[in-house]
Design an enzyme around this catalytic site. Sequence first.
Site, PDB file in Angstrom:
ATOM      1  N   ASP A  83      10.173   2.002   2.378  1.00 12.59           N
ATOM      2  CA  ASP A  83      11.354   1.119   2.343  1.00 12.59           C
ATOM      3  C   ASP A  83      11.337   0.207   1.115  1.00 12.59           C
ATOM      4  O   ASP A  83      10.302  -0.028   0.504  1.00 12.59           O
ATOM      5  CB  ASP A  83      11.433   0.273   3.617  1.00 12.59           C
ATOM      6  CG  ASP A  83      10.164  -0.530   3.886  1.00 12.59           C
ATOM      7  OD1 ASP A  83       9.066  -0.075   3.503  1.00 12.59           O
ATOM      8  OD2 ASP A  83      10.271  -1.638   4.456  1.00 12.59           O
ATOM      9  N   GLU A 101       8.326  -1.000   6.444  1.00  9.10           N
ATOM     10  CA  GLU A 101       7.098  -1.816   6.477  1.00  9.10           C
ATOM     11  C   GLU A 101       7.421  -3.283   6.243  1.00  9.10           C
ATOM     12  O   GLU A 101       6.737  -4.172   6.740  1.00  9.10           O
ATOM     13  CB  GLU A 101       6.108  -1.315   5.406  1.00  9.10           C
ATOM     14  CG  GLU A 101       4.712  -1.932   5.528  1.00  9.10           C
ATOM     15  CD  GLU A 101       4.640  -3.349   4.995  1.00  9.10           C
ATOM     16  OE1 GLU A 101       3.916  -4.180   5.593  1.00  9.10           O
ATOM     17  OE2 GLU A 101       5.297  -3.662   3.992  1.00  9.10           O
TER      18      GLU A 101
END
Length: 393
Positions: free
Chosen positions: A80, A138
């Site tokens: 991400d 995350e």
Amino acid sequence: MLEKLYELLDEFNDEIISIRRHLHQNPELSFEEVETAKYIANYHRELGHDVKTGVGGNGVLAFLKGDKPGPTVALRADFDALPLQEETNVPFKSSVDGVMHACGHDGHTATLLGLAKALNRLKDDLAGTVVFVHQHAEELPPGGAKAMIEDGCLEGVDVIFATHLQANVPVGKIQYRSGAIQAAPDRFDIKIQGKGGHGAQPHETRDSIVIGGQLIGNLQQIVSRRLNPLDLAVVSVCSFEAKNPYNIIADTAKLTGTVRTFKENVRQAIEKEIEQVVKGTCLVSGADYSYEYTRGYPPTVNHQEETEFVAELAKSVPGVASVEECEPIMGGEDFAYYLQHVKGTIFYTGAENPNWEQSYPHHHPKFDIDEKALLIAAKVLGTATINYLNGTK
Ligand SMILES: [Zn+2]
Ligand SMILES: [Zn+2]
């Protein structure tokens, strides 16, 4: 076999870099990584790996079965990006307004895909299974790791390895640490309910800004005066909101901030102490309050044997100039959850170019990495995987 692995990775280096650049140019926010997940899944399918998508959200799992029986190694990379406007001048700069890979997760993913391709070529000689854990989200609690684990991503896994690129550590350096390596990142929200009024008549009010100011000062005493100095902790007030016209005393004020700890008892103590300080400060001033404490990820605690195993192997990996033990850092990392279920370790791969005039920290709009780090990360992770599977462990 390691020689062959290094040769393959050298051969795929350009591809690894171009994958990283593609991901960098097309970043997606935590929990919105639909295209990135598709890209990853396609890459593994083309290699002929079994692929599972939608694992715990946008997570992707891919499986490489060696031709010989053996244990199962999981390798994790997050994918991400962050809500930041990129300010670098790289030609592959983010094409999405307000979204940027500013933590190196593009690099983690490119590393893992390149390594997957190399290990795939060696599967005749691999004893066991490699599970590629491509994790979404995350950066944003509750994170992707917990949901992926609940969705079975660690089933049958014997050990898990991961690396995080570090833009403040010179490329060529590998850092490791047994035990706690990253903190538990929690959040608190405090609302002071005073009594607003005319700026010229403070005696009629309970000024939330004055109370908030005292509170910020008083909260500093938790770490300096309430905790054992040998325990590591941070209490930071990061926002103080009480917006009003110039002649109105604030009715309410909001304070938010973060707490970082490594030990459960310290974490609990701080949660309680903050409430005590808020309660006391508001009581003295005749204000009410509300207080919320939200737990983020657990502390990331590396397993000793697996950490030493990787650190020892890293010393002889080409491109690695030094391997050193590092201090724990106060940042959080949801790799913590995997380590609560299976043995493993996360190590740092230096990604700072020594020739750069200045390197910028993670989560900075000018953040960048030295792409040489990707090949090194792939070689260290690959070395650990092969040694674990083929019985050196
Ligand atoms: Zn980050
Ligand atoms: Zn990160």
